[in-house]
Design a protein around this motif. Structure first.
Motif, PDB file in Angstrom:
ATOM      1  N   GLN A   1       1.156  -1.086  -0.296  1.00 43.15           N
ATOM      2  CA  GLN A   1      -0.161  -0.174  -0.160  1.00 43.15           C
ATOM      3  C   GLN A   1       0.963   1.283   0.287  1.00 43.15           C
ATOM      4  N   LEU A   2       0.610   1.872  -1.088  1.00 40.37           N
ATOM      5  CA  LEU A   2       1.634   3.623  -1.016  1.00 40.37           C
ATOM      6  C   LEU A   2       0.778   4.062   0.249  1.00 40.37           C
ATOM      7  N   GLN A   3       2.307   5.207   0.872  1.00 44.26           N
ATOM      8  CA  GLN A   3       2.122   6.249   2.034  1.00 44.26           C
ATOM      9  C   GLN A   3       2.766   6.977   2.572  1.00 44.26           C
ATOM     10  N   LEU A   4       3.260   8.081   2.209  1.00 48.66           N
ATOM     11  CA  LEU A   4       3.854   9.158   2.567  1.00 48.66           C
ATOM     12  C   LEU A   4       4.237   9.856   3.429  1.00 48.66           C
ATOM     13  N   VAL A   5       4.940   9.757   4.263  1.00 50.53           N
ATOM     14  CA  VAL A   5       5.410  10.370   5.110  1.00 50.53           C
ATOM     15  C   VAL A   5       6.081  12.185   5.627  1.00 50.53           C
ATOM     16  N   GLU A   6       5.629  12.838   5.846  1.00 50.77           N
ATOM     17  CA  GLU A   6       6.389  13.726   6.062  1.00 50.77           C
ATOM     18  C   GLU A   6       7.051  14.429   7.372  1.00 50.77           C
ATOM     19  N   SER A   7       8.096  14.801   7.265  1.00 52.56           N
ATOM     20  CA  SER A   7       8.856  15.503   8.396  1.00 52.56           C
ATOM     21  C   SER A   7       9.670  16.719   8.165  1.00 52.56           C
ATOM     22  N   GLY A   8      10.289  17.357   8.952  1.00 50.37           N
ATOM     23  CA  GLY A   8      11.084  18.450   9.237  1.00 50.37           C
ATOM     24  C   GLY A   8      10.956  19.492   9.265  1.00 50.37           C
ATOM     25  N   GLY A   9       9.164  19.859   9.383  1.00 52.04           N
ATOM     26  CA  GLY A   9       8.533  20.902   9.394  1.00 52.04           C
ATOM     27  C   GLY A   9       8.755  21.818  11.330  1.00 52.04           C
ATOM     28  N   GLY A  10       8.306  23.176  10.937  1.00 48.92           N
ATOM     29  CA  GLY A  10       8.840  23.056  13.118  1.00 48.92           C
ATOM     30  C   GLY A  10       8.423  24.869  12.422  1.00 48.92           C
ATOM     31  N   LEU A  11       9.252  25.922  13.397  1.00 50.59           N
ATOM     32  CA  LEU A  11       9.210  27.300  13.987  1.00 50.59           C
ATOM     33  C   LEU A  11      10.538  27.494  13.229  1.00 50.59           C
ATOM     34  N   VAL A  12      10.534  28.597  12.176  1.00 51.97           N
ATOM     35  CA  VAL A  12      11.664  29.264  11.656  1.00 51.97           C
ATOM     36  C   VAL A  12      11.408  30.734  11.438  1.00 51.97           C
ATOM     37  N   GLN A  13      12.634  31.817  11.712  1.00 53.46           N
ATOM     38  CA  GLN A  13      12.025  32.859  11.615  1.00 53.46           C
ATOM     39  C   GLN A  13      12.216  33.594  10.673  1.00 53.46           C
ATOM     40  N   PRO A  14      11.879  34.612   9.626  1.00 56.13           N
ATOM     41  CA  PRO A  14      12.263  35.148   8.294  1.00 56.13           C
ATOM     42  C   PRO A  14      12.938  35.477   7.781  1.00 56.13           C
ATOM     43  N   GLY A  15      13.738  35.027   7.175  1.00 55.80           N
ATOM     44  CA  GLY A  15      14.617  35.034   6.090  1.00 55.80           C
ATOM     45  C   GLY A  15      15.772  33.120   6.559  1.00 55.80           C
TER      46      GLY A  15
END
Length: 127
Positions: free
Chosen positions: A1-15
């Motif tokens: 079964q096809l599955q996709l898992v995202e990661s790496g998001g978070g809080l970052v300052q502009p720029g």
């Protein structure tokens, strides 16, 4: 079964920069296009860009002004979204997606072209 898992998001300052990952399970990544999309609060889901396995190209929406880059690591079955010079308006939930199985699964397209979606990863750009 096809599955996709995202990661790496978070809080970052502009720029600042972030790199999102989209890990693929249950299918051969080299056979599929992978699209990146985002949805900000109160807004519709929009496409950010796409990596085509059929022609080997990456496509981006013009409004990004070259700040985002998509890459693939087939050996790791992972597609990346490198985001630079982030702005507050980039704040959204980011999703990766793959087309439904079929003869055009290697090609990019709009939201309706993609049938398998990850759960999303939150990106907040704020000082």
């Amino acid at each position: 079964q096809l599955q996709l898992v995202e990661s790496g998001g978070g809080l970052v300052q502009p720029g600042g920069s972030l790199r999102l990952s989209c890990a693929a399970y249950g299918f051969t990544l080299a056979d599929y296009a992978i699209g990146w999309f985002r949805q900000a609060p109160g807004k519709e889901r929009e496409e950010v860009g796409c990596s085509s396995s059929s022609d080997g190209n990456e496509y981006y929406v013009d409004s990004l002004e070259g700040r985002f880059t998509i890459s693939r690591d087939t050996a790791k079955s992972t597609v990346y979204l490198q985001m630079n010079s982030l702005k507050p308006e980039d704040t959204a939930v980011y999703y990766c997606a793959a087309p439904e199985d079929g003869h055009d699964r290697g090609w990019c397209g709009g939201v309706a072209h993609f049938g398998s979606w990850g759960q999303g990863t939150h990106v907040t750009v704020s000082s």
